[in-house]
Design a protein around this motif. Structure first.
Motif, PDB file in Angstrom:
ATOM      1  N   VAL A 140      34.037   0.879  66.946  1.00 46.46           N
ATOM      2  CA  VAL A 140      35.195   1.289  67.738  1.00 46.46           C
ATOM      3  C   VAL A 140      34.675   2.111  68.908  1.00 46.46           C
ATOM      4  O   VAL A 140      33.719   2.875  68.759  1.00 46.46           O
ATOM      5  CB  VAL A 140      36.223   2.094  66.890  1.00 46.46           C
ATOM      6  N   SER A 141      35.313   1.926  70.083  1.00 48.34           N
ATOM      7  CA  SER A 141      34.917   2.704  71.254  1.00 48.34           C
ATOM      8  C   SER A 141      36.156   3.374  71.847  1.00 48.34           C
ATOM      9  O   SER A 141      37.094   2.694  72.270  1.00 48.34           O
ATOM     10  CB  SER A 141      34.267   1.786  72.296  1.00 48.34           C
ATOM     11  N   VAL A 142      36.138   4.707  71.811  1.00 50.08           N
ATOM     12  CA  VAL A 142      37.264   5.487  72.375  1.00 50.08           C
ATOM     13  C   VAL A 142      36.679   6.617  73.216  1.00 50.08           C
ATOM     14  O   VAL A 142      35.851   7.396  72.736  1.00 50.08           O
ATOM     15  CB  VAL A 142      38.158   6.068  71.249  1.00 50.08           C
ATOM     16  N   MET A 143      37.110   6.694  74.461  1.00 50.43           N
ATOM     17  CA  MET A 143      36.611   7.756  75.347  1.00 50.43           C
ATOM     18  C   MET A 143      37.180   9.101  74.935  1.00 50.43           C
ATOM     19  O   MET A 143      38.275   9.166  74.369  1.00 50.43           O
ATOM     20  CB  MET A 143      37.008   7.441  76.800  1.00 50.43           C
ATOM     21  N   LEU A 144      36.431  10.191  75.220  1.00 48.44           N
ATOM     22  CA  LEU A 144      36.981  11.509  74.876  1.00 48.44           C
ATOM     23  C   LEU A 144      38.016  11.939  75.918  1.00 48.44           C
ATOM     24  O   LEU A 144      39.075  12.461  75.568  1.00 48.44           O
ATOM     25  CB  LEU A 144      35.851  12.538  74.752  1.00 48.44           C
ATOM     26  N   VAL A 145      37.699  11.708  77.190  1.00 50.89           N
ATOM     27  CA  VAL A 145      38.629  12.106  78.263  1.00 50.89           C
ATOM     28  C   VAL A 145      38.836  10.915  79.187  1.00 50.89           C
ATOM     29  O   VAL A 145      37.866  10.312  79.652  1.00 50.89           O
ATOM     30  CB  VAL A 145      38.056  13.286  79.074  1.00 50.89           C
ATOM     31  N   ASN A 146      40.098  10.608  79.446  1.00 47.33           N
ATOM     32  CA  ASN A 146      40.383   9.506  80.354  1.00 47.33           C
ATOM     33  C   ASN A 146      40.169   9.936  81.803  1.00 47.33           C
ATOM     34  O   ASN A 146      40.576  11.022  82.208  1.00 47.33           O
ATOM     35  CB  ASN A 146      41.813   8.998  80.153  1.00 47.33           C
ATOM     36  N   ASN A 147      39.554   9.049  82.586  1.00 43.93           N
ATOM     37  CA  ASN A 147      39.202   9.397  83.964  1.00 43.93           C
ATOM     38  C   ASN A 147      40.393   9.425  84.919  1.00 43.93           C
ATOM     39  O   ASN A 147      40.355  10.093  85.933  1.00 43.93           O
ATOM     40  CB  ASN A 147      38.133   8.434  84.495  1.00 43.93           C
ATOM     41  N   GLU A 148      41.479   8.738  84.584  1.00 44.85           N
ATOM     42  CA  GLU A 148      42.618   8.724  85.510  1.00 44.85           C
ATOM     43  C   GLU A 148      43.634   9.805  85.201  1.00 44.85           C
ATOM     44  O   GLU A 148      44.077  10.525  86.094  1.00 44.85           O
ATOM     45  CB  GLU A 148      43.306   7.352  85.483  1.00 44.85           C
ATOM     46  N   ILE A 149      44.033   9.889  83.944  1.00 46.99           N
ATOM     47  CA  ILE A 149      45.108  10.829  83.593  1.00 46.99           C
ATOM     48  C   ILE A 149      44.590  12.076  82.881  1.00 46.99           C
ATOM     49  O   ILE A 149      45.364  12.979  82.587  1.00 46.99           O
ATOM     50  CB  ILE A 149      46.195  10.137  82.732  1.00 46.99           C
ATOM     51  N   GLY A 150      43.298  12.120  82.600  1.00 54.19           N
ATOM     52  CA  GLY A 150      42.691  13.332  82.037  1.00 54.19           C
ATOM     53  C   GLY A 150      43.043  13.621  80.594  1.00 54.19           C
ATOM     54  O   GLY A 150      42.730  14.707  80.091  1.00 54.19           O
ATOM     55  N   THR A 151      43.685  12.681  79.907  1.00 58.99           N
ATOM     56  CA  THR A 151      44.089  12.976  78.531  1.00 58.99           C
ATOM     57  C   THR A 151      42.874  13.026  77.599  1.00 58.99           C
ATOM     58  O   THR A 151      41.934  12.243  77.738  1.00 58.99           O
ATOM     59  CB  THR A 151      45.094  11.936  77.986  1.00 58.99           C
ATOM     60  N   ILE A 152      42.948  13.979  76.661  1.00 62.09           N
ATOM     61  CA  ILE A 152      41.887  14.142  75.657  1.00 62.09           C
ATOM     62  C   ILE A 152      42.320  13.359  74.431  1.00 62.09           C
ATOM     63  O   ILE A 152      43.392  13.600  73.870  1.00 62.09           O
ATOM     64  CB  ILE A 152      41.688  15.636  75.320  1.00 62.09           C
ATOM     65  N   GLN A 153      41.487  12.428  74.025  1.00 60.96           N
ATOM     66  CA  GLN A 153      41.847  11.555  72.899  1.00 60.96           C
ATOM     67  C   GLN A 153      41.461  12.206  71.565  1.00 60.96           C
ATOM     68  O   GLN A 153      40.507  12.991  71.511  1.00 60.96           O
ATOM     69  CB  GLN A 153      41.153  10.198  73.039  1.00 60.96           C
ATOM     70  N   PRO A 154      42.168  11.867  70.487  1.00 60.51           N
ATOM     71  CA  PRO A 154      41.873  12.469  69.165  1.00 60.51           C
ATOM     72  C   PRO A 154      40.605  11.875  68.560  1.00 60.51           C
ATOM     73  O   PRO A 154      40.647  11.175  67.540  1.00 60.51           O
ATOM     74  CB  PRO A 154      43.125  12.115  68.346  1.00 60.51           C
ATOM     75  N   LEU A 155      39.473  12.187  69.182  1.00 65.96           N
ATOM     76  CA  LEU A 155      38.214  11.555  68.783  1.00 65.96           C
ATOM     77  C   LEU A 155      37.768  11.957  67.376  1.00 65.96           C
ATOM     78  O   LEU A 155      37.211  11.136  66.643  1.00 65.96           O
ATOM     79  CB  LEU A 155      37.133  11.888  69.829  1.00 65.96           C
ATOM     80  N   ARG A 156      38.025  13.229  67.016  1.00 71.91           N
ATOM     81  CA  ARG A 156      37.629  13.666  65.656  1.00 71.91           C
ATOM     82  C   ARG A 156      38.308  12.796  64.608  1.00 71.91           C
ATOM     83  O   ARG A 156      37.692  12.377  63.633  1.00 71.91           O
ATOM     84  CB  ARG A 156      38.010  15.132  65.429  1.00 71.91           C
ATOM     85  N   GLU A 157      39.590  12.525  64.827  1.00 73.61           N
ATOM     86  CA  GLU A 157      40.339  11.694  63.862  1.00 73.61           C
ATOM     87  C   GLU A 157      39.824  10.247  63.889  1.00 73.61           C
ATOM     88  O   GLU A 157      39.737   9.597  62.850  1.00 73.61           O
ATOM     89  CB  GLU A 157      41.839  11.718  64.192  1.00 73.61           C
ATOM     90  N   VAL A 158      39.491   9.768  65.083  1.00 70.91           N
ATOM     91  CA  VAL A 158      38.944   8.400  65.188  1.00 70.91           C
ATOM     92  C   VAL A 158      37.659   8.304  64.361  1.00 70.91           C
ATOM     93  O   VAL A 158      37.454   7.353  63.590  1.00 70.91           O
ATOM     94  CB  VAL A 158      38.658   8.036  66.668  1.00 70.91           C
ATOM     95  N   ILE A 159      36.798   9.323  64.491  1.00 74.70           N
ATOM     96  CA  ILE A 159      35.515   9.326  63.771  1.00 74.70           C
ATOM     97  C   ILE A 159      35.775   9.326  62.255  1.00 74.70           C
ATOM     98  O   ILE A 159      35.172   8.558  61.497  1.00 74.70           O
ATOM     99  CB  ILE A 159      34.671  10.562  64.172  1.00 74.70           C
TER     100      ILE A 159
END
Ligand SMILES: Cc1ncc(COP(=O)(O)O)c(C=O)c1O
Length: 381
Positions: A140-159
């Motif tokens: 799975v590939s999920v960015m931590l911070v989106n480059n356009e809207i700056g949202t921080i993704q729930p990466l800890r939960e993804v992991i």
């Protein structure tokens, strides 16, 4: 110029430049050469690798040309190396083009890709992610911070979810490093130097030792056999320095300026914030002004010496509107009127005040000229 386009790239930090300069004209040898000068260049690579590793805390740091190449290597390298185990990959629908275009290539080769949707605030849906997992899911590939809207993704939960099923986790950290702590447990991470006051054209793929990955470039076997080609020593030295000094960057101050500008812009009638306000990187503003065309806005701001960007069609040589704003289900008008302002450590509060005033004037002027303005409330101007 009031530079509010730091998500596109940042100005090279003067300490970074200073550290790079000797590697152009004095310590210029090939780092693979056995002589003294070669060893000197190689030592510089070792120091840079250590400096990056100290920040991301991962096993192997593979230097390459930037986040685009790192994303290509991560996805193609892992999917090819593990294809006997499965051919399914999951990515978020708001990843950078270098991930999404790589997915298209992999699909063309017979791999299968699922795209995690985002909510209206630009955050991925974890339940949907978990339901997408199959027997043959490899990564799975999920960015931590989106480059356009700056949202921080729930990466800890993804992991956490991914590792429960034995799935490899890749994360594009290009917009996050220097600003956020990096969660533990990422198996592969993409980095770029020029988003954090380092030079352009250099980045890294960080890989934990347990990960099976193929090279996508054949050659002399540099960078642990994963990125052949003589290393760009001055750039790598610059990247190492940028990582070494990044913890001193004052993003608290940046956030105060960002909030001041954002609050001011949101007072303009028919203006909306794109992306979650709380789960958002310190320097990002992305707003939509109804009945305003984003490209017209960028050109007008540029005339007044303000650098910004938009997700509207035709921006940055792209002939289509932002896939990120579309994934959030924004209307055509919201996408058309979007403006991204990304602050940096060099901005001042005076610049932010000027920018707020100029942007407000331009919104009013563009709406006065817009045939669509009548559609909205009488207070739109
Ligand atoms: C999230 C993200 N990934 C990848 C890239 C590509 O970076 P680079 O210019 O280093 O190839 C960027 C930069 O635009 C980015 O913001």
């Amino acid at each position: 110029m009031i530079y509010l386009d730091n998500a596109s790239t940042t100005r090279l930090h003067k300490d970074v430049l200073e550290e790079m300069l000797p590697y152009f004209t004095e310590s210029y040898a090939n780092p693979s050469s056995l002589h003294k000068l070669g060893r000197e260049a190689n030592n510089a690579l070792t120091l840079a690798r250590k400096r990056v590793r100290d920040v991301v805390k991962m096993d192997k740091i593979i230097f390459l040309s930037g986040a685009t190449e790192a994303n290509n290597l991560a996805l193609k390298g892992v999917m090819h190396a593990n294809k006997d185990k499965g051919k399914h990959l999951i990515v978020s629908s708001i990843e950078h083009e270098s991930i999404l275009a790589t997915c298209k290539t992999l699909e063309g080769e017979g791999f299968s890709v699922s795209y995690i949707p985002v909510n209206r605030n630009g955050i991925i849906d974890l339940d949907t992610f978990e339901k997408m997992i199959r027997e043959d899911t490899i990564m799975v590939s999920v960015m931590l911070v989106n480059n356009e809207i700056g949202t921080i993704q729930p990466l800890r939960e993804v992991i956490e979810i991914a590792h429960k099923y034995g799935i490899i986790v890749h994360s594009d950290l290009a917009q996050a490093t220097g600003k956020l702590d990096i969660p533990c447990g990422i198996d592969l991470a993409t980095l770029s130097a020029h988003k954090m006051y380092g030079p352009k054209g250099v980045g890294a793929l960080c890989i934990n030792n347990t990960i099976k990955i193929n090279s996508i470039i054949d050659g002399g076997g540099q960078e642990f056999n994963l990125r052949s080609g003589t290393q760009n020593v001055p750039a790598i030295v610059g990247m190492g320095k940028a990582f070494a000094i990044s913890s001193a960057f004052d993003y608290g101050r940046v956030k105060i300026m960002r909030d001041k500008l954002l609050d001011r812009l949101l007072e303009i009638p028919n203006t909306y914030l794109n992306g979650d306000r709380r789960e958002r990187i310190q320097n990002n503003i992305n707003v939509s002004f109804l009945a305003v065309n984003g490209e017209d806005m960028i050109i007008k701001l540029s005339e007044k010496n303000i650098a910004a960007s938009t997700g509207s069609a035709c921006s940055s040589n792209k002939q289509h509107a932002s896939h990120v704003l579309r994934a959030m289900n924004l209307s055509y008008e919201e996408i058309n009127g979007s403006l991204r302002l990304t602050l940096g450590i060099d901005n001042t509060i005076e610049e932010i005040d000027i920018a707020g005033e100029v942007i407000e004037d331009n919104v009013r002027e563009l709406r006065r000229l817009s045939p669509y303005a009548n559609k909205y409330s009488r207070n739109i101007l």
